[in-house]
Enzyme design. Structure first.
Site, PDB file in Angstrom:
ATOM      1  N   GLU A 267       0.830  -1.196   0.000  1.00 23.73           N
ATOM      2  CA  GLU A 267       0.000   0.000   0.000  1.00 23.73           C
ATOM      3  C   GLU A 267       0.873   1.258   0.000  1.00 23.73           C
ATOM      4  O   GLU A 267       1.837   1.351   0.754  1.00 23.73           O
ATOM      5  CB  GLU A 267      -0.886  -0.017   1.248  1.00 23.73           C
ATOM      6  CG  GLU A 267      -1.689   1.240   1.499  1.00 23.73           C
ATOM      7  CD  GLU A 267      -2.327   1.238   2.880  1.00 23.73           C
ATOM      8  OE1 GLU A 267      -3.244   2.042   3.103  1.00 23.73           O
ATOM      9  OE2 GLU A 267      -1.915   0.420   3.742  1.00 23.73           O
ATOM     10  N   LYS A 327      -9.327   2.128  -2.678  1.00 24.67           N
ATOM     11  CA  LYS A 327      -9.815   1.630  -1.399  1.00 24.67           C
ATOM     12  C   LYS A 327     -11.226   2.130  -1.130  1.00 24.67           C
ATOM     13  O   LYS A 327     -11.500   3.322  -1.231  1.00 24.67           O
ATOM     14  CB  LYS A 327      -8.869   2.063  -0.279  1.00 24.67           C
ATOM     15  CG  LYS A 327      -9.175   1.428   1.066  1.00 24.67           C
ATOM     16  CD  LYS A 327      -8.123   1.812   2.098  1.00 24.67           C
ATOM     17  CE  LYS A 327      -8.368   1.108   3.422  1.00 24.67           C
ATOM     18  NZ  LYS A 327      -7.370   1.498   4.438  1.00 24.67           N
ATOM     19  N   CYS A 377      -5.134  -2.628   3.029  1.00 26.08           N
ATOM     20  CA  CYS A 377      -4.991  -2.489   4.474  1.00 26.08           C
ATOM     21  C   CYS A 377      -6.126  -3.207   5.193  1.00 26.08           C
ATOM     22  O   CYS A 377      -6.346  -4.384   4.973  1.00 26.08           O
ATOM     23  CB  CYS A 377      -4.897  -1.016   4.852  1.00 26.08           C
ATOM     24  SG  CYS A 377      -4.301  -0.750   6.550  1.00 26.08           S
TER      25      CYS A 377
END
Length: 507
Positions: A267, A327, A377
């Protein structure tokens, strides 16, 4: 004195619940410890009920349990706020405790309701205890965007209850664990019929996964991956002439020299917006993977200072444009600012702290016969959202991919806890989960939840490993894809409602 000892028992049981998800030192889940912890909670609530202590006191003791459990689970938020965010240590400690105490109120209400309205029979009482526990877990995982980190079911990623994962998922496992623990804790030796019923239900809870394993689908070929772990310290990550140049150089070299079929960075491995990068940097990566037999997934922010997303770009031969996944489920405070909390964020120094959200169920990256579904994440914490990708078996992912940067939390138990979360997703969907992280855990997890390849944490390196994709849908994937977690909500609410009505009629 007895009251103090009882309160201490609730606190220690809560800390045991925290340790059961990833034991400090080894990082391994301890399923038996989680059951014992829940058993102490159920037994303590029964004692309070038998002593007519009142629902307020029961709620207080359940709150002590849950606050100890949750603060013991995500204490490492202190590191992100104080060490890397610059918040004063006392304020950071208070913030962590306040979050745990606020989330603990859900379990306090469950404990109070159990003592005030719950049935006194062993089996019926255990069913209501499990239903209330499940409702508290579901509320914590959904309200105010949800923060279900450390849900009790993750302690069972190994052990006899892990076989429930492809049927009912982590929350269902948590409910079965609560039922089994409460059946033992609430059983009264003098009531033989209730003991026999409790023993039978415990046997079913532990034995069902052994005799009812669902199909895990078919193999969908093997993909060779190279997972990059840069180990860029969080306090250097956004420093010019430091971590930024270090990251650009190292990741650029690895992307240039890698020989695996799929190369993956963590990430925001590239810590700059595209327009801030050195001239030609991103174009060179794109050109490198424009032909040949390799593809790359690169994490970086996209957009401008007026709005940006936490994104991975996929570069592959023959594509007219880069694949992009942004995301969807953002972290409160770290990635978006909840209403009314700007003052709190302004007390810290968090770069790139207000992202835009991507959509749910974005298309997978198609590459060499595989459909690779990224998540970023802590998005892999929300199995129901990952499940939205499984609505159609023909387009369902064959490989799950998590890219993370947990450097925010140092060398803490957060790394091991996140690994358990990813292993649970692999079990639920019978899919391999590939993890590329900045500091760990960079691993390959197979479709049965086993770690097959891993890099040491807090080291710089490249993990090269084969990954076998899988097809087919587990029972959990089928129902969660279309119904979300509503079946669990409905069943738990129904059990509580029936118990309430029966109690009112008997009064």
């Amino acid at each position: 004195m007895r009251a103090a000892l009882l309160a201490l028992a609730f606190l220690l049981a809560g800390l045991a619940q925290a340790a059961s998800i990833a034991m400090p030192g080894s990082g391994r889940p301890l399923w038996l410890l989680q059951l014992v912890s829940l058993g102490v909670l159920a037994f303590g609530l029964r004692r309070l009920r038998d002593e007519n202590a009142g629902w307020r006191r029961a709620g207080l003791h359940a709150w002590l349990f849950s606050t100890a459990w949750l603060s013991g689970t995500f204490w490492w938020l202190f590191i992100s706020m104080h060490t890397y965010g610059g918040l004063a240590a006392p304020l950071a400690a208070i913030a962590v405790l306040a979050l745990a105490a606020a989330l603990g109120l859900y379990y306090a209400l469950a404990g109070a309701w159990f003592v005030r309205r719950g049935p006194r029979g062993t089996v019926t009482g255990a069913l209501v205890f499990a239903a209330l526990w499940t409702l508290a877990e579901l509320v914590r995982g959904s309200w105010f965007t949800g923060f279900p980190w450390g849900a009790g079911g993750y302690a069972h990623v190994e052990g006899p209850l892990s076989g429930w994962a492809p049927w009912i998922g982590v929350y269902g496992i948590g409910a079965v664990a609560a039922l089994a623990a409460a059946l033992v804790a609430l059983a009264r030796p003098a009531a033989r019929a209730e003991l026999a019923g409790a023993a039978l239900l415990v046997a079913v809870a532990f034995g069902f996964p052994l005799v009812a394993q669902p199909s895990r689908g078919e193999a969908a070929g093997t993909l060779q991956v190279a997972l990059l772990q840069g180990n860029i310290a969080q306090d250097e990550k956004f420093v010019p002439n430091g971590g930024i140049e270090n990251a650009l150089r190292w990741y650029g070299e690895q992307l240039r020299d890698a020989r695996a079929s799929l190369v993956v960075t963590p990430e925001t491995a590239i810590p700059l917006l595209p327009q801030q990068l050195p001239a030609g940097y991103l174009e060179a990566i794109q050109a490198r993977y424009a032909s040949g037999s390799q593809a790359a997934v690169v994490g970086l922010p996209l957009g401008d200072r007026q709005g940006y997303t936490n994104t991975v770009l996929g570069f592959r031969p023959g594509a007219t444009s880069a694949y992009a996944y942004s995301k969807h489920h953002l972290v409160p405070f770290g990635e978006f600012i909840p209403f009314g909390f700007r003052w709190f964020i302004d007390m810290m120094s968090i770069p790139l702290g207000d992202f835009r959200s991507g959509g749910l169920a974005q298309p997978a990256l198609a590459w060499q016969g595989q459909r690779i579904a990224p998540n970023i994440c802590y998005e892999d914490l929300f199995g129901d959202e990952i499940g939205a990708n499984f609505r159609d078996a023909a387009t369902a992912p064959t490989i799950l991919l998590n890219v993370s940067n947990i450097a925010w939390f140092g060398d803490s138990i957060a790394i091991d806890q996140h690994l358990a979360i990813s292993r649970m997703r692999a079990l639920e969907f019978a899919r391999p989960m590939v993890r590329a992280t900045n500091t760990g855990a960079t691993v390959v997890i197979d479709a049965e939840g086993h770690v097959t390849h891993a890099l040491p944490r807090l080291t710089r390196g490249v993990l090269e490993a084969p990954v076998e994709g899988r097809t087919g849908l587990t029972p959990y994937a089928r129902w969660v894809a279309h119904l979300g977690l509503w079946p669990l909500w409905g069943l738990a609410c129904a059990i509580v409602a029936v118990a309430f009505v029966r109690r009112r009629r008997a009064a």
